[in-house]
Design a protein around this motif. Structure first.
Motif, PDB file in Angstrom:
ATOM      1  N   GLY A 194       0.848  -1.280   0.164  1.00 32.88           N
ATOM      2  CA  GLY A 194      -0.093   0.083  -0.014  1.00 32.88           C
ATOM      3  C   GLY A 194       0.826   1.270   0.001  1.00 32.88           C
ATOM      4  O   GLY A 194       0.338   2.351  -0.462  1.00 32.88           O
ATOM      5  N   THR A 204      -6.859   4.099   2.341  1.00 29.29           N
ATOM      6  CA  THR A 204      -6.774   2.842   1.283  1.00 29.29           C
ATOM      7  C   THR A 204      -5.258   2.269   1.355  1.00 29.29           C
ATOM      8  O   THR A 204      -5.505   1.031   1.441  1.00 29.29           O
TER       9      THR A 204
ATOM     10  N   CYS B 165      -6.625  -7.140  -8.159  1.00 28.48           N
ATOM     11  CA  CYS B 165      -5.939  -5.715  -8.053  1.00 28.48           C
ATOM     12  C   CYS B 165      -6.411  -5.292  -6.586  1.00 28.48           C
ATOM     13  O   CYS B 165      -7.369  -5.267  -6.037  1.00 28.48           O
ATOM     14  N   ALA B 167      -6.061  -2.424  -5.095  1.00 27.16           N
ATOM     15  CA  ALA B 167      -6.514  -1.082  -5.018  1.00 27.16           C
ATOM     16  C   ALA B 167      -8.047  -1.136  -5.131  1.00 27.16           C
ATOM     17  O   ALA B 167      -8.864  -0.830  -4.354  1.00 27.16           O
ATOM     18  N   ASP B 171     -10.652  -0.134  -2.293  1.00 34.32           N
ATOM     19  CA  ASP B 171     -11.350   1.143  -2.702  1.00 34.32           C
ATOM     20  C   ASP B 171     -12.008   0.681  -3.706  1.00 34.32           C
ATOM     21  O   ASP B 171     -11.756   1.022  -5.024  1.00 34.32           O
ATOM     22  N   PHE B 174     -11.904   2.917  -7.087  1.00 38.83           N
ATOM     23  CA  PHE B 174     -10.810   2.588  -8.263  1.00 38.83           C
ATOM     24  C   PHE B 174     -11.401   2.007  -9.360  1.00 38.83           C
ATOM     25  O   PHE B 174     -11.864   1.046  -9.274  1.00 38.83           O
ATOM     26  N   LEU B 209      -4.566   6.295  -7.783  1.00 35.53           N
ATOM     27  CA  LEU B 209      -4.602   5.215  -6.657  1.00 35.53           C
ATOM     28  C   LEU B 209      -4.042   3.938  -7.074  1.00 35.53           C
ATOM     29  O   LEU B 209      -3.882   3.000  -6.294  1.00 35.53           O
ATOM     30  N   CYS B 210      -3.533   3.981  -8.308  1.00 38.23           N
ATOM     31  CA  CYS B 210      -2.973   2.660  -8.952  1.00 38.23           C
ATOM     32  C   CYS B 210      -1.660   2.505  -7.996  1.00 38.23           C
ATOM     33  O   CYS B 210      -0.792   3.480  -7.739  1.00 38.23           O
ATOM     34  N   LEU B 211      -1.488   1.348  -7.485  1.00 36.62           N
ATOM     35  CA  LEU B 211      -0.082   1.210  -6.691  1.00 36.62           C
ATOM     36  C   LEU B 211       1.177   0.706  -7.543  1.00 36.62           C
ATOM     37  O   LEU B 211       1.925   0.513  -6.850  1.00 36.62           O
TER      38      LEU B 211
END
Lengths: 294, 324
Positions: A194, A204, B165, B167, B171, B174, B209-211
């Protein structure tokens, strides 16, 4: 063996304990770390998002420094490993290569692509070898169940990282077994910590970290261990936030990879900087059978 | 000569929402050759052992994208996953429905969340009405223009990436890898007139928000490489809109930060991303960390050869990369 030491930013600042543990373990195994005060930050994946070619050029410069000395590069961070490797891969594209060379050549920097980039995990398991690591173990960690947490950029994208299988890696578990610990198998071991969105959407980010810790805990882990100081920040320094997001108490000690190896080789908690963790590691260390044969 | 068979234990997720109180795993053990696809085994179970097993499939040839599910925790197509390596690595084959989508029954999920995100990116050409294409030339593109799509047209919408995924899992706002890879395909399409609007609209609670964990790229059975196209979108978003979102501020802030000393200045980065007011919210956690790790407040010593880094920036950080 002799290798160019690329500690990365975090291990030189908030993750100093990782640097301490790395030096201890390498000294004990006869790995000579050659330092280069002109290494720059790898860009941590963020510079890559803002300007890909710039990021490649910065890392080509880093690689050229090691090349000039005729050395391979040792990383102790999954993200550094990923960024330096990615630069090597991208430099095979002639268009990218021409742009980067165009920026480096006027500075007298020549990138050849001859230096290999190796994470400490690979150096210990492949170059030094598990038999040699085992021969240095003074205090096997038997009784301690440890969940390996790889960190994305050590594994993926697998075809570019030239890593072992990204879906089914086992080098870290092999290393944990070698030092006497019991590796824990859980889905989260290859998942994300994260960290990259900790500043974009902290709830998040911490929710993701919390899920992996819960997963390790559900599979019986007394502790987790990671080859990446960014994962360590997410799992240890922000663990209180992760616990809040998953509505559970976590209390999960998080080791850096060389700390686990160092502990088994007889280093003291002080030498490994264990007191610098946010989550105390004592409970996990107490699991080690005191009667374990030396 | 017939291939030798192995004993393959399957643990299959069974759940009927509204009827069962909780999911259970049912064990079936079959003697099969190692190269048997998981889908073939599931169909055999359904035909010969338990007709109540529900699953979705169609072509059996990795073309339709219907049979994505979790096999030993990995999201993949059942029709192209062979049982041999799974049994070898795990001793058994755990088959579960995809993640991040509600279970309808057993291995069948409701894909509405996945398709909703796909619809939201408006996956159709928005031709510029001021520049109509000549009659019969509406689809004409040069090979070089087509190359810019990279691997994205290969997508079969199986949702394996959406299932993998983290994310999306944490969330639900996303959009997920597939929708973003599809967005990329329209952003680089020379016939599309909405590039800027598409890039602007996707940024809040979307793109950044992409990790970049690359789990989608690993899961994709067609090598679409969504994580790499999301990276491309981020760079394009910065070039059309600058650093306006927390995510783009962090990326651009990091780039500027690195130029300062050649090493990361951790405290300065927090300020660059969040601004002074945003930093205030970080103080309680910052103090907790600082007590154990006082170096977070330390300014890094400039590296040797910082001038080289500065010159690299001068050469490569001037022209912003405009989407064509």
């Amino acid at each position: 063996m002799k290798i160019a030491y690329y500690p990365g930013c975090v291990a030189q600042a908030s993750g100093k304990e990782l640097d301490m543990a790395t030096r201890w373990v390498c000294r004990n195994l006869g790995i000579e770390l050659v330092e280069f005060p002109n290494f720059s930050c790898c860009g941590s994946g963020f510079v890559d998002e803002a300007n890909e070619v710039l990021n490649i050029a910065i890392n080509a410069r880093n690689l050229a420094i090691a090349e000039r000395a005729g050395l391979d590069v040792l990383t102790i961070c999954s993200t550094c490993q990923g960024m330096l490797t990615l630069a090597k891969v991208r430099m095979k594209d002639p268009v990218v290569r021409a742009r980067v060379d165009g920026a480096l050549r006027p500075l007298g920097i020549e990138y050849k692509g001859t230096a290999d980039v190796k994470h400490l995990l690979r150096v210990l398991t492949e170059d030094i070898g598990l038999a040699t690591v085992k021969s240095k173990v003074r205090r096997p960690l038997s009784g301690m169940k440890v969940g390996a947490f790889y960190g994305c950029h050590l594994l993926r994208p697998a075809d570019e990282m030239q890593s072992e299988s990204a879906e089914e890696p086992h080098a870290f578990e092999d290393l944990l077994s070698t030092v006497g610990a019991t590796p824990v198998d859980y889905r989260g071991r290859v998942m994300c910590c994260g960290f990259p969105i900790q500043f974009v959407k902290p709830s998040t980010a911490s929710g993701i970290a919390g899920r992996q810790i819960l997963d390790a805990k559900a599979h019986g882990a007394d502790a987790m261990a990671t080859p990446c100081p960014l994962c360590h920040l997410s799992l240890d320094a922000y663990q209180n936030k992760a616990a809040k997001e998953v509505h559970a108490s976590l209390d999960m000690p998080i080791f850096h990879l060389p700390q686990v190896v160092g502990l088994a080789m007889g280093a003291s908690p002080e030498e490994l900087g264990l007191s610098r963790h946010l989550v105390p590691t004592d409970a996990a260390i107490a699991k080690v059978h005191p009667s374990a044969p030396a | 000569m017939a291939a030798e068979t192995i004993s393959a234990p399957f643990d299959i997720y069974r759940f009927r929402p509204g009827i069962d109180t909780k999911p259970r795993y049912q064990r079936y053990t079959l003697d099969l050759t190692p190269h048997t696809p998981v889908l073939t085994a599931l169909l055999k179970i359904r035909a010969e052992v338990d007709p109540s097993l529900s699953l979705r499939y169609s072509c059996r040839s990795a073309i339709c994208g219907s049979c994505a599910m979790q096999i030993n925790s990995k999201s993949r197509l059942a029709c192209e996953t062979h049982i041999g390596p799974e049994v070898e690595r795990h001793g058994r084959i755990v088959v579960e429905p995809m993640r991040n989508q509600p279970v309808v029954r057993d291995l069948v999920v409701n894909q509405s969340p996945f398709w909703r995100e796909y619809d939201k990116i408006e996956p159709h050409l928005k031709l510029d009405p001021r520049h109509p294409m000549p009659e019969g030339k509406a689809t004409a593109m040069t090979p070089a223009q087509v190359d810019r799509f990279k691997e994205t047209p290969r997508c079969i919408a199986c949702a394996a990436c959406y299932s993998a995924c983290p994310a999306v899992e944490a969330d639900p706002g996303f959009p997920g890898p597939m929708a973003l890879a599809k967005l990329y395909r329209f952003v680089v399409d020379p016939r599309d007139s909405a590039t800027q609007e598409r890039l602007t609209r996707i940024q809040p609670n979307g793109l950044w928000l992409c990790l970049r964990c690359h789990l989608c790229t690993e899961a994709c059975p067609k090598d679409v490489r969504p994580s790499e196209r999301i990276r491309d979108l981020k760079e394009m978003a910065v070039s059309v809109q600058g650093a306006t979102e927390l995510g783009s501020r962090h990326a651009v802030g990091f780039k500027e930060n690195l130029k300062g000393a050649g090493q990361l200045n951790e405290m300065k980065l927090v300020r660059q991303t969040m601004g002074l007011t945003g930093m205030i919210g970080q103080i309680p956690q910052g103090i907790k960390v600082w007590r154990k790790k006082p170096e977070i407040m330390k300014r890094p010593r400039p590296i040797e050869g910082l001038d080289e880094v500065e010159k690299i920036y001068e050469a490569l950080d001037t022209s912003s990369k405009e989407p064509e």
